[in-house]
Design an enzyme around this catalytic site. Structure first.
Site, mmCIF file in Angstrom:
data_model
loop_
_atom_site.group_PDB
_atom_site.id
_atom_site.type_symbol
_atom_site.label_atom_id
_atom_site.label_comp_id
_atom_site.label_asym_id
_atom_site.label_seq_id
_atom_site.Cartn_x
_atom_site.Cartn_y
_atom_site.Cartn_z
ATOM 1 N N LYS A 129 31.628 20.742 33.054
ATOM 2 C CA LYS A 129 30.475 20.212 32.305
ATOM 3 C C LYS A 129 29.881 19.268 33.360
ATOM 4 O O LYS A 129 30.319 18.606 34.031
ATOM 5 C CB LYS A 129 30.899 19.475 30.714
ATOM 6 N N ASP A 169 22.845 23.349 27.876
ATOM 7 C CA ASP A 169 23.646 22.794 26.728
ATOM 8 C C ASP A 169 22.247 21.772 26.232
ATOM 9 O O ASP A 169 21.263 22.293 26.216
ATOM 10 C CB ASP A 169 24.529 21.794 27.186
HETATM 11 P P1 NDP Z 1 19.577 21.803 21.877
HETATM 12 O O1 NDP Z 1 18.915 20.832 22.789
HETATM 13 O O2 NDP Z 1 19.014 23.037 21.885
HETATM 14 O O3 NDP Z 1 19.383 21.356 20.313
HETATM 15 C C1 NDP Z 1 19.986 20.332 19.855
HETATM 16 C C2 NDP Z 1 19.674 20.135 18.281
HETATM 17 O O4 NDP Z 1 20.365 18.775 17.943
HETATM 18 C C3 NDP Z 1 18.385 19.538 18.107
HETATM 19 O O5 NDP Z 1 17.732 19.979 16.929
HETATM 20 C C4 NDP Z 1 18.345 17.999 18.218
HETATM 21 O O6 NDP Z 1 17.311 17.315 17.750
HETATM 22 C C5 NDP Z 1 19.472 17.949 17.479
HETATM 23 N N1 NDP Z 1 20.214 16.619 17.906
HETATM 24 C C6 NDP Z 1 20.654 16.222 19.101
HETATM 25 N N2 NDP Z 1 21.227 15.111 19.298
HETATM 26 C C7 NDP Z 1 21.082 14.597 17.739
HETATM 27 C C8 NDP Z 1 21.505 13.221 17.437
HETATM 28 N N3 NDP Z 1 22.076 12.465 17.903
HETATM 29 N N4 NDP Z 1 21.525 13.276 15.765
HETATM 30 C C9 NDP Z 1 20.889 14.509 15.269
HETATM 31 N N5 NDP Z 1 20.361 15.575 15.787
HETATM 32 C C10 NDP Z 1 20.710 15.573 17.111
HETATM 33 O O7 NDP Z 1 21.145 21.855 22.209
HETATM 34 P P2 NDP Z 1 22.145 23.271 21.709
HETATM 35 O O8 NDP Z 1 21.637 23.699 20.324
HETATM 36 O O9 NDP Z 1 22.078 24.253 22.864
HETATM 37 O O10 NDP Z 1 23.334 22.474 21.419
HETATM 38 C C11 NDP Z 1 23.877 21.918 20.217
HETATM 39 C C12 NDP Z 1 25.295 21.680 20.076
HETATM 40 O O11 NDP Z 1 26.112 22.936 20.607
HETATM 41 C C13 NDP Z 1 25.842 20.655 21.131
HETATM 42 O O12 NDP Z 1 27.036 19.866 20.769
HETATM 43 C C14 NDP Z 1 26.452 21.759 22.428
HETATM 44 O O13 NDP Z 1 27.368 20.972 23.474
HETATM 45 C C15 NDP Z 1 26.942 22.856 21.570
HETATM 46 N N6 NDP Z 1 26.962 24.124 22.255
HETATM 47 C C16 NDP Z 1 25.828 24.556 22.758
HETATM 48 C C17 NDP Z 1 25.888 25.869 23.412
HETATM 49 C C18 NDP Z 1 24.962 26.568 24.163
HETATM 50 O O14 NDP Z 1 24.981 27.592 24.532
HETATM 51 N N7 NDP Z 1 23.726 26.268 24.125
HETATM 52 C C19 NDP Z 1 27.290 26.649 23.395
HETATM 53 C C20 NDP Z 1 28.296 25.827 22.796
HETATM 54 C C21 NDP Z 1 28.320 24.777 22.190
HETATM 55 P P3 NDP Z 1 16.144 16.693 18.609
HETATM 56 O O15 NDP Z 1 15.299 17.794 19.102
HETATM 57 O O16 NDP Z 1 15.594 15.555 17.466
HETATM 58 O O17 NDP Z 1 16.978 15.899 19.536
HETATM 59 O O1 2IT Z 2 29.353 24.191 25.184
HETATM 60 C C1 2IT Z 2 29.353 25.392 25.832
HETATM 61 O O2 2IT Z 2 30.043 26.192 25.483
HETATM 62 C C2 2IT Z 2 27.964 25.443 26.351
HETATM 63 N N1 2IT Z 2 27.072 24.568 26.365
HETATM 64 C C3 2IT Z 2 27.836 26.914 27.031
HETATM 65 C C4 2IT Z 2 28.434 26.982 28.504
HETATM 66 C C5 2IT Z 2 27.986 27.948 29.327
HETATM 67 O O3 2IT Z 2 28.652 28.109 30.573
HETATM 68 O O4 2IT Z 2 27.399 29.137 28.858
#
Ligand code: NDP
Ligand code: 2IT
Length: 448
Positions: A129, A169
């Site tokens: 990461k 992420d």
């Molecule tokens: P994004 O940046 O696309 O979206 C994040 C969302 O969460 C936004 O709506 C954001 O709101 C909100 N958010 C972030 N921080 C906070 C907080 N402190 N309190 C409340 N809301 C918050 O990220 P992702 O959707 O990609 O990631 C979301 C989660 O999923 C993370 O935990 C990430 O590690 C996990 N994840 C992501 C993957 C991926 O492929 N993208 C894969 C597996 C897991 P705002 O716009 O106001 O910041």
């Molecule tokens: O938390 C996760 O699994 C991710 N943010 C995706 C990682 C990736 O390599 O696609």
């Protein structure tokens, strides 16, 4: 045999001493070790080779300064890291997070989780990461581009298609990946799959954007199916409105559930009629194109906006925290349980506090931990790597089918190691199944 609880406490004392002030890392390790310790104590080879100790110590941590210029010509700098956690079963793989809150402890927790998650997918991927304490929020496109280019100026030395393959992420979407990949290509003069989540026109995979949210709902479907239940007609609360949340909402709707909430860091909206059809399309446009705020949905569709609050008090059958770590605490868990929630699935990484997880398990609420439920994103990243290596690109149908198969296998692995009396314990199952593959590789390698 030594007492597992006492051994876990002793183990965690050492982890805390070695990694002071890294609370999220301690939390992630403790939540795994608690389930892994009895398994390790049962297998002398793992104990003697100190596999658990080695798997909770990253292979390598790279830290560097990123200096960039804002639109006014001012000099700015941020701190960035890449945590190469474990490459026992494949090249390092995992996302980059851009957010003010990013620090080494958070990236270590994410790298540790990623190692077990990637193992669960069955694909050849190690865990990593990275990221920076920089948020794209409120920055211009040009500023984000200059930051990404400056970051890659250093990062490119440490990554490669067979070494370490970053992706997105929080705060890193296709826009950021494109800037990062463009700079990587320029610096190395090679067009290879060193980053995933690229645009489909330049080496990206179909369905990577949707993969995490879609995969989480496929996992939820399999969980319910395993327990003679289904998604049709169920009411769901989703948090977040980013990449994971939007496509979880999408797939929940496709499979017959009604999603009534979405949120961002300002608060949540409650739409009792369901976020679907034109409204979902509008929300995607708001968040993916205009980078707007969730309160605008409430204004557009005349629904309630609850400022500064999370959606866990809304009565629902299903809860999918898809925003960030520790966004669902004990009080939230108790509220969901009191309202009769039947399943909770983590779209985000470690969104539920340790106490919240235990409350769900004690109440026989089906609980899908992130390292299993959100593995669809990295799984399609793995498929993107394969396509890049072969210089082919599979169509949506093919990738969707493979994603569905992988999520089915992740689910089956959890059931294999998490079954007992009562509902499947997916926390135990995912940790043991993910651990075993990495542990067996480390054993085979000897003292590495
Ligand atoms: P994004 O940046 O696309 O979206 C994040 C969302 O969460 C936004 O709506 C954001 O709101 C909100 N958010 C972030 N921080 C906070 C907080 N402190 N309190 C409340 N809301 C918050 O990220 P992702 O959707 O990609 O990631 C979301 C989660 O999923 C993370 O935990 C990430 O590690 C996990 N994840 C992501 C993957 C991926 O492929 N993208 C894969 C597996 C897991 P705002 O716009 O106001 O910041
Ligand atoms: O938390 C996760 O699994 C991710 N943010 C995706 C990682 C990736 O390599 O696609």
């Amino acid at each position: 045999m030594p007492d597992a609880k006492a051994e876990t406490d002793r183990f965690m004392t050492e982890v805390r001493k070695r990694n002071p002030h890294e609370e999220e890392f301690h939390q992630a390790v403790e939540e795994s070790v608690r389930w892994l310790m009895p398994f390790v104590l049962d297998h002398d080879a793992y104990r003697k080779a100190r596999i658990l100790e080695r798997m909770t110590e990253p292979d390598r941590v790279i830290q560097f300064r990123v200096t960039w210029q804002d639109d006014d010509g001012g000099i700015r700098f941020n701190r960035a890291w890449r945590v190469q956690f474990n490459n026992a079963i494949g090249p390092y793989k995992g996302g980059l997070r851009f957010d003010e809150s990013v620090n080494l402890g958070i990236l270590k927790f994410l790298g540790f989780e990623q190692t077990l998650k990637n193992s669960l997918t069955g694909l050849p991927m190690g865990g990593a990461k990275g990221g920076a304490n920089f948020s794209p929020r409120g920055k211009s496109d040009d500023e984000v581009m200059r930051f990404c280019h400056a970051l890659m100026l250093e990062l490119h030395r440490h990554i490669g298609e067979d070494t370490d393959v970053p992706a997105g992420d929080i705060g890193v979407s296709q826009r950021e990946i494109s800037y990062l990949f463009g700079q990587y290509k320029r610096l190395t003069n090679r067009f290879v799959g060193t980053l995933t989540g690229k645009g489909v026109g330049f080496g990206g995979s179909a369905v990577r954007t949707e993969a995490t949210g879609f995969g989480a709902v496929m996992f939820l479907r399999d969980m319910l199916d395993q327990h003679d239940d289904g998604l049709d007609g169920k009411k769901a609360a989703v948090s977040g409105s980013g990449n994971v949340a939007l496509y979880a909402i999408d797939m929940l709707g496709q499979l017959g559930a009604k999603v009534v909430t979405a949120s961002d860091s300002d608060g949540f909206i409650h739409d009792p009629d369901g976020i679907e059809g034109e409204k979902l399309a509008w929300l995607k446009e708001l968040k993916e194109e205009r980078r707007g705020r969730i309160r605008e949905y409430a204004e557009e569709f005349d629904v309630e906006f609850h400022e500064g609050r999370a959606p866990w008090n809304v009565p629902v059958d299903l809860a999918l925290p898809c925003a960030t770590q520790n966004e669902l605490d004990t009080d939230a868990a108790q509220a969901l349980i009191a309202n009769g929630v039947c399943a909770v699935v983590e779209g985000a990484n470690m969104p539920c506090s340790t106490e919240a997880i235990h409350a769900f398990l004690e109440s026989d609420v089906l609980f899908g931990p992130g390292k299993a439920a959100n593995a669809g994103g990295v799984a399609v990243s793995g498929l993107e790597q394969s396509q890049n290596a072969q210089r082919v690109s599979w169509d949506r149908e093919e990738v969707c089918e493979r994603l569905n198969d992988i999520m089915g296998r992740v689910h089956a692995a959890c059931v294999e190691y998490g079954s007992g009396s009562g509902p499947v314990n997916y926390v135990k199952g995912s940790n043991i199944a993910g651990f075993k593959r990495v542990a067996d590789a480390l054993l085979a390698y000897g003292a590495v």
